[in-house]
Design a protein around this motif. Structure first.
Motif, PDB file in Angstrom:
ATOM      1  N   ALA A 120      20.601   6.240  -2.295  1.00  0.00           N
ATOM      2  CA  ALA A 120      19.267   5.804  -2.731  1.00  0.00           C
ATOM      3  C   ALA A 120      19.153   6.034  -4.228  1.00  0.00           C
ATOM      4  CB  ALA A 120      18.178   6.583  -1.994  1.00  0.00           C
ATOM      5  N   ALA A 121      18.287   5.258  -4.864  1.00  0.00           N
ATOM      6  CA  ALA A 121      18.082   5.399  -6.311  1.00  0.00           C
ATOM      7  C   ALA A 121      16.601   5.197  -6.616  1.00  0.00           C
ATOM      8  CB  ALA A 121      18.937   4.395  -7.072  1.00  0.00           C
ATOM      9  N   PHE A 122      16.062   6.071  -7.451  1.00  0.00           N
ATOM     10  CA  PHE A 122      14.654   6.033  -7.814  1.00  0.00           C
ATOM     11  C   PHE A 122      14.501   6.181  -9.315  1.00  0.00           C
ATOM     12  CE2 PHE A 122      14.921   7.794  -3.582  1.00  0.00           C
ATOM     13  CZ  PHE A 122      13.941   7.115  -2.891  1.00  0.00           C
ATOM     14  N   ARG A 123      13.494   5.496  -9.841  1.00  0.00           N
ATOM     15  CA  ARG A 123      13.137   5.680 -11.253  1.00  0.00           C
ATOM     16  C   ARG A 123      11.845   6.467 -11.307  1.00  0.00           C
ATOM     17  NH1 ARG A 123      10.104   1.755 -14.078  1.00  0.00           N
ATOM     18  NH2 ARG A 123      11.212   0.134 -12.958  1.00  0.00           N
ATOM     19  N   ILE A 124      11.845   7.503 -12.116  1.00  0.00           N
ATOM     20  CA  ILE A 124      10.646   8.282 -12.398  1.00  0.00           C
ATOM     21  C   ILE A 124      10.141   7.783 -13.742  1.00  0.00           C
ATOM     22  CG2 ILE A 124       9.724  10.578 -12.834  1.00  0.00           C
ATOM     23  CD1 ILE A 124      12.283  11.609 -11.335  1.00  0.00           C
ATOM     24  N   ASP A 125       8.990   7.149 -13.762  1.00  0.00           N
ATOM     25  CA  ASP A 125       8.478   6.628 -15.026  1.00  0.00           C
ATOM     26  C   ASP A 125       8.231   7.767 -16.000  1.00  0.00           C
ATOM     27  OD1 ASP A 125       8.531   3.863 -14.582  1.00  0.00           O
ATOM     28  OD2 ASP A 125       6.708   3.977 -13.391  1.00  0.00           O
ATOM     29  N   CYS A 126       8.946   7.723 -17.074  1.00  0.00           N
ATOM     30  CA  CYS A 126       8.879   8.756 -18.101  1.00  0.00           C
ATOM     31  C   CYS A 126       9.052   8.030 -19.424  1.00  0.00           C
ATOM     32  CB  CYS A 126      10.000   9.764 -17.866  1.00  0.00           C
ATOM     33  SG  CYS A 126       9.793  11.303 -18.711  1.00  0.00           S
ATOM     34  N   LYS A 127       7.953   7.830 -20.126  1.00  0.00           N
ATOM     35  CA  LYS A 127       7.981   6.979 -21.312  1.00  0.00           C
ATOM     36  C   LYS A 127       7.588   7.744 -22.563  1.00  0.00           C
ATOM     37  CE  LYS A 127       6.787   3.067 -18.450  1.00  0.00           C
ATOM     38  NZ  LYS A 127       5.765   2.189 -17.980  1.00  0.00           N
ATOM     39  N   GLY A 128       7.933   7.179 -23.688  1.00  0.00           N
ATOM     40  CA  GLY A 128       7.507   7.699 -24.978  1.00  0.00           C
ATOM     41  C   GLY A 128       7.912   9.128 -25.227  1.00  0.00           C
ATOM     42  N   SER A 129       6.973   9.903 -25.743  1.00  0.00           N
ATOM     43  CA  SER A 129       7.282  11.284 -26.116  1.00  0.00           C
ATOM     44  C   SER A 129       7.537  12.161 -24.899  1.00  0.00           C
ATOM     45  CB  SER A 129       6.146  11.870 -26.955  1.00  0.00           C
ATOM     46  OG  SER A 129       4.951  11.897 -26.201  1.00  0.00           O
ATOM     47  N   ASP A 130       7.029  11.777 -23.719  1.00  0.00           N
ATOM     48  CA  ASP A 130       7.317  12.551 -22.502  1.00  0.00           C
ATOM     49  C   ASP A 130       8.812  12.614 -22.232  1.00  0.00           C
ATOM     50  OD1 ASP A 130       4.658  12.957 -22.136  1.00  0.00           O
ATOM     51  OD2 ASP A 130       4.479  11.755 -20.317  1.00  0.00           O
ATOM     52  N   ARG A 131       9.514  11.518 -22.521  1.00  0.00           N
ATOM     53  CA  ARG A 131      10.943  11.454 -22.262  1.00  0.00           C
ATOM     54  C   ARG A 131      11.722  12.423 -23.146  1.00  0.00           C
ATOM     55  NH1 ARG A 131      13.717   5.875 -23.113  1.00  0.00           N
ATOM     56  NH2 ARG A 131      14.514   6.925 -24.911  1.00  0.00           N
ATOM     57  N   ASP A 132      11.172  12.773 -24.282  1.00  0.00           N
ATOM     58  CA  ASP A 132      11.853  13.660 -25.212  1.00  0.00           C
ATOM     59  C   ASP A 132      11.441  15.113 -25.035  1.00  0.00           C
ATOM     60  OD1 ASP A 132      13.059  11.415 -26.274  1.00  0.00           O
ATOM     61  OD2 ASP A 132      11.523  11.139 -27.799  1.00  0.00           O
TER      62      ASP A 132
ATOM     63  N   ILE B  90      19.837   9.279  -6.349  1.00  0.00           N
ATOM     64  CA  ILE B  90      19.850   9.252  -7.808  1.00  0.00           C
ATOM     65  C   ILE B  90      18.419   9.136  -8.315  1.00  0.00           C
ATOM     66  CG2 ILE B  90      20.686   8.006  -9.839  1.00  0.00           C
ATOM     67  CD1 ILE B  90      22.916   9.243  -8.109  1.00  0.00           C
ATOM     68  N   LEU B  91      18.069   9.995  -9.263  1.00  0.00           N
ATOM     69  CA  LEU B  91      16.763   9.944  -9.917  1.00  0.00           C
ATOM     70  C   LEU B  91      16.997   9.681 -11.392  1.00  0.00           C
ATOM     71  CD1 LEU B  91      15.116  13.144  -8.406  1.00  0.00           C
ATOM     72  CD2 LEU B  91      14.813  10.790  -7.649  1.00  0.00           C
ATOM     73  N   HIS B  92      16.299   8.698 -11.931  1.00  0.00           N
ATOM     74  CA  HIS B  92      16.386   8.405 -13.358  1.00  0.00           C
ATOM     75  C   HIS B  92      15.006   8.607 -13.960  1.00  0.00           C
ATOM     76  CE1 HIS B  92      16.949   6.367 -17.156  1.00  0.00           C
ATOM     77  NE2 HIS B  92      15.998   5.503 -16.841  1.00  0.00           N
ATOM     78  N   ALA B  93      14.900   9.508 -14.930  1.00  0.00           N
ATOM     79  CA  ALA B  93      13.634   9.721 -15.629  1.00  0.00           C
ATOM     80  C   ALA B  93      13.656   8.880 -16.890  1.00  0.00           C
ATOM     81  CB  ALA B  93      13.449  11.196 -15.962  1.00  0.00           C
ATOM     82  N   GLY B  94      12.927   7.802 -16.884  1.00  0.00           N
ATOM     83  CA  GLY B  94      12.909   6.908 -18.029  1.00  0.00           C
ATOM     84  C   GLY B  94      12.090   5.679 -17.730  1.00  0.00           C
ATOM     85  N   ASP B  95      12.444   4.595 -18.402  1.00  0.00           N
ATOM     86  CA  ASP B  95      11.729   3.346 -18.178  1.00  0.00           C
ATOM     87  C   ASP B  95      12.667   2.337 -17.513  1.00  0.00           C
ATOM     88  OD1 ASP B  95      13.388   2.462 -20.221  1.00  0.00           O
ATOM     89  OD2 ASP B  95      11.820   2.604 -21.742  1.00  0.00           O
ATOM     90  N   SER B  96      12.258   1.099 -17.443  1.00  0.00           N
ATOM     91  CA  SER B  96      13.023   0.079 -16.723  1.00  0.00           C
ATOM     92  C   SER B  96      14.371  -0.234 -17.356  1.00  0.00           C
ATOM     93  CB  SER B  96      12.206  -1.198 -16.587  1.00  0.00           C
ATOM     94  OG  SER B  96      11.920  -1.725 -17.874  1.00  0.00           O
ATOM     95  N   THR B  97      14.614   0.225 -18.585  1.00  0.00           N
ATOM     96  CA  THR B  97      15.927  -0.025 -19.189  1.00  0.00           C
ATOM     97  C   THR B  97      17.031   0.709 -18.433  1.00  0.00           C
ATOM     98  OG1 THR B  97      15.679   1.788 -20.782  1.00  0.00           O
ATOM     99  CG2 THR B  97      14.977  -0.417 -21.501  1.00  0.00           C
TER     100      THR B  97
END
Length: 145
Positions: free
Chosen positions: A84-96, A62-69
Protein backbone atom coordinates in the motif's frame (compact mmCIF):
# COMPACT_ATOMS: atom_id res chain seq x y z
CA UNK A 1 28.83 31.77 -14.47
CA UNK A 2 26.98 30.75 -17.60
CA UNK A 3 26.37 27.04 -18.17
CA UNK A 4 26.31 25.93 -21.78
CA UNK A 5 25.50 22.33 -22.73
CA UNK A 6 28.02 20.40 -24.84
CA UNK A 7 25.51 19.05 -27.32
CA UNK A 8 22.46 20.09 -29.27
CA UNK A 9 20.05 18.02 -27.16
CA UNK A 10 19.20 20.95 -24.90
CA UNK A 11 18.81 24.48 -26.12
CA UNK A 12 20.92 27.18 -24.52
CA UNK A 13 17.65 29.07 -23.95
CA UNK A 14 16.54 26.20 -21.67
CA UNK A 15 19.36 26.94 -19.25
CA UNK A 16 19.06 29.66 -16.67
CA UNK A 17 20.59 30.33 -13.30
CA UNK A 18 18.25 29.62 -10.41
CA UNK A 19 18.96 31.37 -7.12
CA UNK A 20 16.22 29.60 -5.18
CA UNK A 21 15.70 25.90 -5.96
CA UNK A 22 12.02 26.12 -4.95
CA UNK A 23 11.40 28.25 -8.04
CA UNK A 24 13.18 25.90 -10.44
CA UNK A 25 11.15 24.08 -13.09
CA UNK A 26 11.77 20.33 -12.81
CA UNK A 27 8.78 19.16 -14.88
CA UNK A 28 10.95 17.63 -17.60
CA UNK A 29 13.34 15.84 -15.21
CA UNK A 30 13.07 12.07 -14.81
CA UNK A 31 12.53 11.66 -11.07
CA UNK A 32 14.04 8.83 -9.04
CA UNK A 33 13.61 7.67 -5.46
CA UNK A 34 16.51 9.11 -3.49
CA UNK A 35 19.12 6.60 -2.40
CA UNK A 36 18.22 6.86 1.30
CA UNK A 37 14.54 6.11 0.78
CA UNK A 38 15.48 3.42 -1.74
CA UNK A 39 17.67 1.73 0.90
CA UNK A 40 14.84 1.85 3.46
CA UNK A 41 12.45 0.32 0.92
CA UNK A 42 14.96 -2.39 0.00
CA UNK A 43 15.44 -3.32 3.65
CA UNK A 44 11.68 -3.58 4.16
CA UNK A 45 11.35 -5.76 1.05
CA UNK A 46 14.16 -8.04 2.27
CA UNK A 47 12.48 -8.45 5.65
CA UNK A 48 9.19 -9.26 3.90
CA UNK A 49 10.89 -11.88 1.70
CA UNK A 50 12.65 -13.46 4.69
CA UNK A 51 9.38 -13.65 6.60
CA UNK A 52 7.65 -15.30 3.64
CA UNK A 53 10.39 -17.95 3.55
CA UNK A 54 9.64 -18.66 7.22
CA UNK A 55 5.93 -19.02 6.54
CA UNK A 56 4.83 -15.69 8.00
CA UNK A 57 3.47 -12.67 6.23
CA UNK A 58 4.45 -9.05 6.28
CA UNK A 59 2.87 -6.00 4.77
CA UNK A 60 4.80 -2.99 3.52
CA UNK A 61 3.01 0.33 3.64
CA UNK A 62 4.72 3.35 2.11
CA UNK A 63 4.03 6.83 3.49
CA UNK A 64 5.20 9.91 1.63
CA UNK A 65 5.08 13.26 3.43
CA UNK A 66 4.90 15.85 0.70
CA UNK A 67 2.79 17.00 -2.18
CA UNK A 68 1.60 15.36 -5.40
CA UNK A 69 5.08 15.56 -6.94
CA UNK A 70 5.86 12.42 -4.90
CA UNK A 71 3.05 10.37 -6.47
CA UNK A 72 5.33 8.83 -9.15
CA UNK A 73 7.55 7.55 -6.32
CA UNK A 74 4.57 6.00 -4.59
CA UNK A 75 3.53 4.26 -7.80
CA UNK A 76 7.03 2.89 -8.31
CA UNK A 77 7.09 1.45 -4.77
CA UNK A 78 3.90 -0.42 -5.55
CA UNK A 79 5.53 -1.86 -8.65
CA UNK A 80 8.34 -3.10 -6.39
CA UNK A 81 5.80 -5.07 -4.30
CA UNK A 82 4.93 -2.66 -1.53
CA UNK A 83 1.40 -3.50 -0.45
CA UNK A 84 0.00 0.00 0.00
CA UNK A 85 1.11 3.58 -0.55
CA UNK A 86 -0.20 6.79 0.99
CA UNK A 87 0.61 10.46 0.63
CA UNK A 88 0.50 12.64 3.71
CA UNK A 89 -0.13 16.18 2.52
CA UNK A 90 2.79 18.18 3.82
CA UNK A 91 3.36 21.42 1.96
CA UNK A 92 5.45 24.54 2.18
CA UNK A 93 7.34 25.26 5.36
CA UNK A 94 5.72 22.27 7.12
CA UNK A 95 7.74 19.98 4.86
CA UNK A 96 10.97 21.56 6.07
CA UNK A 97 10.10 21.24 9.77
CA UNK A 98 11.03 17.79 11.15
CA UNK A 99 8.72 18.17 14.17
CA UNK A 100 5.66 19.06 12.08
CA UNK A 101 6.42 16.29 9.59
CA UNK A 102 6.93 13.75 12.40
CA UNK A 103 3.59 14.79 13.91
CA UNK A 104 1.81 14.28 10.57
CA UNK A 105 3.47 10.89 10.11
CA UNK A 106 2.47 9.92 13.66
CA UNK A 107 -1.16 10.79 12.89
CA UNK A 108 -1.07 8.72 9.69
CA UNK A 109 0.58 5.75 11.42
CA UNK A 110 -2.12 5.79 14.11
CA UNK A 111 -4.85 5.89 11.48
CA UNK A 112 -3.39 3.33 9.06
CA UNK A 113 -1.38 1.12 11.47
CA UNK A 114 -0.52 -0.62 13.63
CA UNK A 115 3.06 -1.06 12.47
CA UNK A 116 5.89 -3.07 13.99
CA UNK A 117 8.67 -1.19 12.23
CA UNK A 118 8.89 2.21 10.57
CA UNK A 119 11.81 3.02 8.27
CA UNK A 120 12.84 6.53 7.29
CA UNK A 121 15.31 7.54 4.65
CA UNK A 122 18.33 9.18 6.29
CA UNK A 123 17.71 12.56 4.69
CA UNK A 124 14.04 12.98 5.36
CA UNK A 125 13.66 16.50 4.00
CA UNK A 126 14.92 18.66 1.16
CA UNK A 127 16.94 20.73 3.62
CA UNK A 128 18.82 17.64 4.84
CA UNK A 129 17.73 17.83 8.49
CA UNK A 130 17.88 14.04 8.96
CA UNK A 131 15.75 14.63 12.09
CA UNK A 132 12.26 13.54 11.06
CA UNK A 133 12.73 9.87 11.91
CA UNK A 134 14.27 10.72 15.26
CA UNK A 135 11.47 13.15 16.08
CA UNK A 136 8.89 10.51 15.12
CA UNK A 137 10.50 7.87 17.36
CA UNK A 138 10.62 10.31 20.26
CA UNK A 139 6.95 11.26 19.80
CA UNK A 140 5.72 7.67 19.97
CA UNK A 141 8.28 6.40 22.48
CA UNK A 142 9.94 3.87 20.20
CA UNK A 143 13.64 3.06 20.11
CA UNK A 144 15.45 4.43 17.09
CA UNK A 145 18.69 3.58 15.33
Amino acid sequence: MKIVPDNDMVLVSDWKQVHNFRNANFKYVNKLINIFDQNALELALRIKDAMLLNGTTAEICILHAGDSTGDPFLKSTLSLHADAAFRIDCKGSDRDDPEKTAWKIEQAVQEIGPFDLVFFGMQASPLDHAQTGLAFAERIGWPCI
